[in-house]
Scaffold this active site. Structure first.
Site, PDB file in Angstrom:
ATOM      1  N   HIS A  54       0.110  -1.071   0.001  1.00 23.50           N
ATOM      2  CA  HIS A  54       0.061   0.153  -0.188  1.00 23.50           C
ATOM      3  C   HIS A  54       1.068   1.265   0.005  1.00 23.50           C
ATOM      4  CE1 HIS A  54      -3.639  -2.118   1.938  1.00 23.50           C
ATOM      5  NE2 HIS A  54      -2.985  -2.925   0.925  1.00 23.50           N
ATOM      6  N   GLU A  98       0.775   4.095   1.830  1.00 22.52           N
ATOM      7  CA  GLU A  98       0.806   4.441   3.227  1.00 22.52           C
ATOM      8  C   GLU A  98       2.282   4.106   3.462  1.00 22.52           C
ATOM      9  OE1 GLU A  98      -3.125   4.558   3.207  1.00 22.52           O
ATOM     10  OE2 GLU A  98      -1.575   3.436   2.381  1.00 22.52           O
ATOM     11  N   CYS A 136      -6.045   2.236   5.317  1.00 19.79           N
ATOM     12  CA  CYS A 136      -7.377   1.054   5.946  1.00 19.79           C
ATOM     13  C   CYS A 136      -6.744   0.172   7.170  1.00 19.79           C
ATOM     14  CB  CYS A 136      -6.626  -0.453   4.830  1.00 19.79           C
ATOM     15  SG  CYS A 136      -5.194  -0.639   4.712  1.00 19.79           S
ATOM     16  N   CYS A 176      -3.161   0.156   7.472  1.00 23.07           N
ATOM     17  CA  CYS A 176      -1.977   0.703   6.861  1.00 23.07           C
ATOM     18  C   CYS A 176      -2.124   2.336   8.128  1.00 23.07           C
ATOM     19  CB  CYS A 176      -2.729   1.390   5.431  1.00 23.07           C
ATOM     20  SG  CYS A 176      -2.354   0.914   4.115  1.00 23.07           S
TER      21      CYS A 176
END
Length: 151
Positions: free
Chosen positions: A51, A53, A81, A84
């Site tokens: 991801h 992040e 999410c 993260c």
């Protein structure tokens, strides 16, 4: 300043879009300077942790040779999410600026507020709606084209 940093996160999202990844981009800022940039690479790397992040947090930690990002701010085009948000909490990021909410899996305010659970050892500030239309539109466009099979 907020808009210019989110524009940089949007440039990262466009890079994800170009390689057929969900277009989420992220930058981390310290002392009003971008120290790390990243975008989604989950499909490209076959890594569920790919991801934007997570990638950007890893780059920022490497850049400053420190796992604590206490004096840093994150600009991310889509609400993080749970995974993260956990990384944001663990890295002690001070504030997160969010472009648009994720009604399906957002873990800052949309589905669950992980940040304000009694078990967390750090709480971050957040602000939502920075360049919201632009952040939302790139995602809508990507999924509209994906449904047509033309990404």
């Amino acid at each position: 300043m907020k808009d210019s940093f989110m524009k940089e996160a949007l440039k990262q999202a466009q890079k994800a879009y170009a390689i057929e990844e969900i277009p989420v981009g992220c930058v981390i800022v310290k002392d009003n300077k971008i120290i790390a940039k990243g975008y989604n690479k989950k499909e490209t790397t076959n890594n569920p942790c790919g991801h934007a992040e997570i990638i950007t947090i890893q780059k920022a930690c490497k850049k400053i040779s420190e796992w604590r990002l206490e004096n840093c701010e994150m600009y991310v085009t889509l609400e993080p999410c749970m995974m993260c948000v956990g990384a944001i909490i663990q890295s002690r990021i001070k504030k997160v600026y969010i472009g648009t909410l994720d009604k399906k899996t957002g873990a800052v305010i949309s589905k669950i507020d992980v940040n304000n659970q009694y078990i967390v050892n750090h709480k971050f500030e957040y602000e939502v709606g920075i360049l919201e239309d632009e952040c939302s539109n790139i995602l809508k466009d990507f999924f509209r084209i994906l449904r047509k099979g033309k990404v």
